[in-house]
Design an enzyme around this catalytic site. Structure first.
Site, PDB file in Angstrom:
ATOM      1  N   HIS A 121       0.829  -1.208   0.000  1.00 52.79           N
ATOM      2  CA  HIS A 121       0.000   0.000   0.000  1.00 52.79           C
ATOM      3  C   HIS A 121       0.865   1.261   0.000  1.00 52.79           C
ATOM      4  CE1 HIS A 121      -3.296   2.714   1.403  1.00 52.79           C
ATOM      5  NE2 HIS A 121      -2.320   3.256   2.111  1.00 52.79           N
ATOM      6  N   GLU A 122       1.883   1.286   0.855  1.00 48.32           N
ATOM      7  CA  GLU A 122       2.722   2.478   0.960  1.00 48.32           C
ATOM      8  C   GLU A 122       3.566   2.686  -0.302  1.00 48.32           C
ATOM      9  OE1 GLU A 122       2.255   4.611   3.199  1.00 48.32           O
ATOM     10  OE2 GLU A 122       0.957   3.377   4.472  1.00 48.32           O
ATOM     11  N   HIS A 125       1.582   4.298  -3.020  1.00 46.83           N
ATOM     12  CA  HIS A 125       1.489   5.761  -2.935  1.00 46.83           C
ATOM     13  C   HIS A 125       2.598   6.416  -3.764  1.00 46.83           C
ATOM     14  CE1 HIS A 125      -1.770   6.592  -0.220  1.00 46.83           C
ATOM     15  NE2 HIS A 125      -1.265   5.893   0.777  1.00 46.83           N
ATOM     16  N   GLU A 184      -5.952   7.089  -0.835  1.00 50.78           N
ATOM     17  CA  GLU A 184      -5.827   5.908   0.020  1.00 50.78           C
ATOM     18  C   GLU A 184      -6.514   4.697  -0.609  1.00 50.78           C
ATOM     19  OE1 GLU A 184      -4.065   5.494   2.704  1.00 50.78           O
ATOM     20  OE2 GLU A 184      -3.379   7.559   2.786  1.00 50.78           O
TER      21      GLU A 184
END
Length: 261
Positions: A121-122, A125, A184
């Site tokens: 997920h990070e 980004h 997100e």
């Protein structure tokens, strides 16, 4: 030209200068070169390493590094990983290839697949250039508020100040926070695909966020939060897991079977 129309024209010109598209096809505003964001990321990362204790356990570092390496092998480039000795259940990735994981996250992500959910997920980004988007949207909003204040002329005394305060609150709740929630949600989807390609089980993402929901207790209303609510996030993941599972099977068939412990 009417003052309100002038603001609209100037904002439209600003937005059309740097129109881009995210990995999922969402329109993006990116006003700054990637090199600037990489420099900002490197500077922030260095400051964090100076101010936050770094985990010394080789076992913990090897485990986190193993999961992160499996993820970043799917992205290319050089990534630096640091484990911070801090109880918060969190992680981050910064432009320029910097990843930070807090040891508190290891209490919530109970296996390598759940940890891969957060790291994927990070990293998503960064791949989606969300840092540039966030800086650009904040810059555009602040510029618009300053412009509106200059045009208003401040001649209405307390009424003018109250109007500007309301405009600022409206910009925060109506523009910046929902925009961040969109990022997100996008990072969840892109990260799900990324972890699947690396050979981690996408179904673990739901288990991870269920753990997060139990550990976080109460949270602010979703419309006042920069992150989707736990239920919204889990529902979105469940929608996308069937698309990620074939990628996971392909990775396993190709020998990508992480064994990080």
């Amino acid at each position: 030209m009417h003052k309100r129309n002038l603001i609209v024209v100037l904002l439209t010109a600003l937005i059309t200068v740097a129109c881009a598209t995210s990995p999922t096809g969402r329109p993006q505003l990116k006003l700054f070169p990637s090199s600037d964001l990489a420099e900002m990321g490197a500077a922030s990362y260095q400051q964090m390493k100076q101010e936050t204790p770094i985990e010394q356990s080789s076992r913990v570092n090897n485990y986190v590094q193993c999961v992160a390496n499996a993820i970043t092998r799917q992205t290319g480039g050089t990534w630096e990983v640091t484990v911070f000795a801090d109880d918060q259940a969190n992680a981050f990735a910064l432009p320029g290839g910097k990843i930070g994981v807090y040891t508190g996250l290891l209490d919530v992500s109970r296996n390598q697949d759940q940890l891969a959910t957060v790291i994927g997920h990070e990293v998503a980004h960064v791949l989606a250039d969300h840092g540039n988007e966030r800086v650009s949207s904040q810059f555009a909003t602040q510029s618009a508020l300053q412009l509106a204040g200059a045009i208003a002329g401040g001649g209405n005394g307390g009424m003018g100040q109250a109007a500007m305060a309301a405009l600022g609150l409206g910009a925060q709740v109506g523009v910046l926070l929902p925009f961040s929630r969109a990022q997100e949600s996008e990072a969840d989807v892109v990260g799900l695909e990324l972890m699947a390609r690396a050979g981690f089980d996408p179904q673990a993402s739901v288990q991870l966020w269920q753990n997060m929901a139990r550990s976080s207790g109460g949270s602010p209303p979703e419309f006042l939060s920069t992150h989707p609510g736990h239920e919204s996030r889990i529902n979105k993941l469940n929608e996308n897991i069937p698309k990620a599972m074939p990628l996971y099977q392909q990775a396993r068939n190709a020998g990508r079977r992480p064994n990080c412990g």
